[in-house]
Design a protein around this motif. Structure first.
Motif, PDB file in Angstrom:
ATOM      1  N   CYS A 117      -3.301  27.534 -76.300  1.00  0.00           N
ATOM      2  CA  CYS A 117      -2.332  28.419 -76.962  1.00  0.00           C
ATOM      3  C   CYS A 117      -2.279  29.790 -76.291  1.00  0.00           C
ATOM      4  N   ILE A 118      -2.381  29.805 -74.988  1.00  0.00           N
ATOM      5  CA  ILE A 118      -2.345  31.062 -74.234  1.00  0.00           C
ATOM      6  C   ILE A 118      -0.894  31.473 -74.056  1.00  0.00           C
ATOM      7  N   SER A 119      -0.576  32.658 -74.541  1.00  0.00           N
ATOM      8  CA  SER A 119       0.805  33.114 -74.480  1.00  0.00           C
ATOM      9  C   SER A 119       1.013  34.279 -73.525  1.00  0.00           C
ATOM     10  N   THR A 120      -0.068  34.814 -72.973  1.00  0.00           N
ATOM     11  CA  THR A 120       0.060  35.936 -72.040  1.00  0.00           C
ATOM     12  C   THR A 120      -0.965  35.787 -70.923  1.00  0.00           C
ATOM     13  N   ILE A 121      -0.506  35.980 -69.697  1.00  0.00           N
ATOM     14  CA  ILE A 121      -1.381  36.014 -68.531  1.00  0.00           C
ATOM     15  C   ILE A 121      -1.372  37.446 -68.014  1.00  0.00           C
ATOM     16  N   ILE A 122      -2.553  37.999 -67.821  1.00  0.00           N
ATOM     17  CA  ILE A 122      -2.671  39.317 -67.202  1.00  0.00           C
ATOM     18  C   ILE A 122      -3.166  39.081 -65.778  1.00  0.00           C
ATOM     19  N   ASN A 123      -2.345  39.401 -64.820  1.00  0.00           N
ATOM     20  CA  ASN A 123      -2.660  39.192 -63.410  1.00  0.00           C
ATOM     21  C   ASN A 123      -3.059  40.544 -62.827  1.00  0.00           C
ATOM     22  N   ILE A 124      -4.353  40.710 -62.570  1.00  0.00           N
ATOM     23  CA  ILE A 124      -4.856  41.988 -62.055  1.00  0.00           C
ATOM     24  C   ILE A 124      -5.240  41.798 -60.595  1.00  0.00           C
ATOM     25  N   SER A 125      -4.245  41.766 -59.743  1.00  0.00           N
ATOM     26  CA  SER A 125      -4.501  41.606 -58.315  1.00  0.00           C
ATOM     27  C   SER A 125      -3.267  42.006 -57.528  1.00  0.00           C
ATOM     28  N   LEU A 126      -3.486  42.271 -56.272  1.00  0.00           N
ATOM     29  CA  LEU A 126      -2.373  42.485 -55.350  1.00  0.00           C
ATOM     30  C   LEU A 126      -2.005  41.177 -54.667  1.00  0.00           C
ATOM     31  N   GLU A 127      -3.006  40.303 -54.497  1.00  0.00           N
ATOM     32  CA  GLU A 127      -2.865  39.126 -53.658  1.00  0.00           C
ATOM     33  C   GLU A 127      -2.176  37.948 -54.322  1.00  0.00           C
ATOM     34  N   VAL A 128      -2.327  37.772 -55.621  1.00  0.00           N
ATOM     35  CA  VAL A 128      -1.889  36.556 -56.293  1.00  0.00           C
ATOM     36  C   VAL A 128      -0.533  36.766 -56.944  1.00  0.00           C
ATOM     37  N   PRO A 156      -1.127  45.556 -60.488  1.00  0.00           N
ATOM     38  CA  PRO A 156      -1.509  45.443 -59.078  1.00  0.00           C
ATOM     39  C   PRO A 156      -2.676  46.368 -58.715  1.00  0.00           C
ATOM     40  N   VAL A 157      -3.868  45.787 -58.697  1.00  0.00           N
ATOM     41  CA  VAL A 157      -5.083  46.535 -58.385  1.00  0.00           C
ATOM     42  C   VAL A 157      -5.806  45.827 -57.248  1.00  0.00           C
ATOM     43  N   MET A 158      -6.154  46.565 -56.212  1.00  0.00           N
ATOM     44  CA  MET A 158      -6.852  46.002 -55.063  1.00  0.00           C
ATOM     45  C   MET A 158      -8.358  45.934 -55.355  1.00  0.00           C
ATOM     46  N   ASP A 159      -9.014  44.882 -54.853  1.00  0.00           N
ATOM     47  CA  ASP A 159     -10.458  44.729 -54.990  1.00  0.00           C
ATOM     48  C   ASP A 159     -11.128  45.474 -53.838  1.00  0.00           C
ATOM     49  N   ALA A 160     -11.284  46.777 -54.015  1.00  0.00           N
ATOM     50  CA  ALA A 160     -11.907  47.621 -52.995  1.00  0.00           C
ATOM     51  C   ALA A 160     -12.698  48.719 -53.692  1.00  0.00           C
ATOM     52  N   PRO A 161     -13.850  49.096 -53.132  1.00  0.00           N
ATOM     53  CA  PRO A 161     -14.676  50.127 -53.770  1.00  0.00           C
ATOM     54  C   PRO A 161     -13.963  51.465 -53.979  1.00  0.00           C
ATOM     55  N   THR A 162     -12.925  51.726 -53.206  1.00  0.00           N
ATOM     56  CA  THR A 162     -12.213  53.000 -53.326  1.00  0.00           C
ATOM     57  C   THR A 162     -11.066  52.959 -54.337  1.00  0.00           C
ATOM     58  N   LEU A 209      -6.927  36.283 -68.388  1.00  0.00           N
ATOM     59  CA  LEU A 209      -6.962  37.166 -67.234  1.00  0.00           C
ATOM     60  C   LEU A 209      -7.107  36.325 -65.978  1.00  0.00           C
ATOM     61  N   ARG A 210      -6.264  36.585 -65.020  1.00  0.00           N
ATOM     62  CA  ARG A 210      -6.291  35.837 -63.770  1.00  0.00           C
ATOM     63  C   ARG A 210      -7.295  36.475 -62.826  1.00  0.00           C
ATOM     64  N   CYS A 211      -8.213  35.659 -62.354  1.00  0.00           N
ATOM     65  CA  CYS A 211      -9.301  36.150 -61.509  1.00  0.00           C
ATOM     66  C   CYS A 211      -9.053  35.818 -60.047  1.00  0.00           C
ATOM     67  N   TRP A 212      -9.074  36.820 -59.218  1.00  0.00           N
ATOM     68  CA  TRP A 212      -9.003  36.634 -57.774  1.00  0.00           C
ATOM     69  C   TRP A 212     -10.228  37.276 -57.159  1.00  0.00           C
ATOM     70  N   GLY A 213     -10.397  38.539 -57.378  1.00  0.00           N
ATOM     71  CA  GLY A 213     -11.568  39.253 -56.891  1.00  0.00           C
ATOM     72  C   GLY A 213     -12.410  39.674 -58.076  1.00  0.00           C
ATOM     73  N   GLU A 214     -12.892  40.873 -58.046  1.00  0.00           N
ATOM     74  CA  GLU A 214     -13.732  41.365 -59.140  1.00  0.00           C
ATOM     75  C   GLU A 214     -13.006  42.365 -60.043  1.00  0.00           C
ATOM     76  N   GLN A 215     -11.684  42.478 -59.888  1.00  0.00           N
ATOM     77  CA  GLN A 215     -10.919  43.354 -60.756  1.00  0.00           C
ATOM     78  C   GLN A 215     -10.955  42.852 -62.199  1.00  0.00           C
ATOM     79  N   VAL A 216     -10.780  41.554 -62.385  1.00  0.00           N
ATOM     80  CA  VAL A 216     -10.692  40.990 -63.733  1.00  0.00           C
ATOM     81  C   VAL A 216     -12.015  41.102 -64.494  1.00  0.00           C
ATOM     82  N   PRO A 217     -13.147  40.675 -63.911  1.00  0.00           N
ATOM     83  CA  PRO A 217     -14.399  40.888 -64.639  1.00  0.00           C
ATOM     84  C   PRO A 217     -14.656  42.366 -64.952  1.00  0.00           C
TER      85      PRO A 217
END
Length: 186
Positions: free
Chosen positions: A44-55, A69-75, A102-110
């Protein structure tokens, strides 16, 4: 949407990509999980939060998409998303009509999940890390994200419970202390 079975909460139905439940209205899913129409419907998932630039979003009918759109970079200044994302997730939980994945690509989502647990569940950063790690065993925000999470914990609670320790990899959060010991023994 009506939940099909409580067994769905403790893992994925056979043949579906994994999407561990973090809270009552929040799952942590990778690209395969968030592209699975069956998983989205079953949970019953009605919303996807995509926190990445790549996906790029793969659209599914009756599912809303929020792209951050958040890049997985220390800066990267991911902390600018902490309060707004926690508010959105909290609001969906109160409405009980939305479940977010939450869509996981790098470490932005965790990282966003850690911030969310601190704010919405009044959980320490170390406690939030243990909570998410029990659902999703590998989470390792980069050092820049950790610094921002440590500052956020201080902002929320006026104290820090997590400390950084010196390691061969540089300054590392103490939540990795046991893993570092094992690594050094090998």
């Amino acid at each position: 949407c009506t939940k099909r079975s409580s067994s769905l909460d403790s893992g994925s139905p056979p043949g579906l990509a994994p999407a561990p439940r973090i809270t009552s209205n929040l799952y942590l899913g990778d690209v395969a999980a968030t592209n699975s129409h069956l998983l989205l419907f079953t949970r019953c998932i009605s919303t996807i939060i995509n926190i990445s630039l790549e996906v790029v979003n793969t659209l599914c009918p009756d599912v809303g998409y929020l792209r951050v759109p958040v890049m997985d970079a220390p800066t990267t200044h991911i902390s600018s998303c902490f309060d707004s994302m926690a508010s959105k997730i909290h609001g969906w939980g109160h409405a009980r009509s939305d479940t977010a994945a939450l869509r996981c690509w790098g470490e932005q989502v965790p990282t966003i999940c850690l911030a969310n647990l601190q704010k919405n569940n009044s959980t320490s950063l170390a406690g939030a890390h243990a909570w998410i790690e029990s659902c999703h065993p590998i989470i390792q925000p980069n050092n820049g994200f950790w610094q921002q999470l440590i500052y956020y914990e201080y902002k929320l609670f006026s104290m820090n419970r997590l400390r950084k320790i010196s390691s061969p990899l540089g300054m590392t959060p103490d939540v990795y202390e046991n893993e570092l010991r094992v690594m050094l023994l090998l």
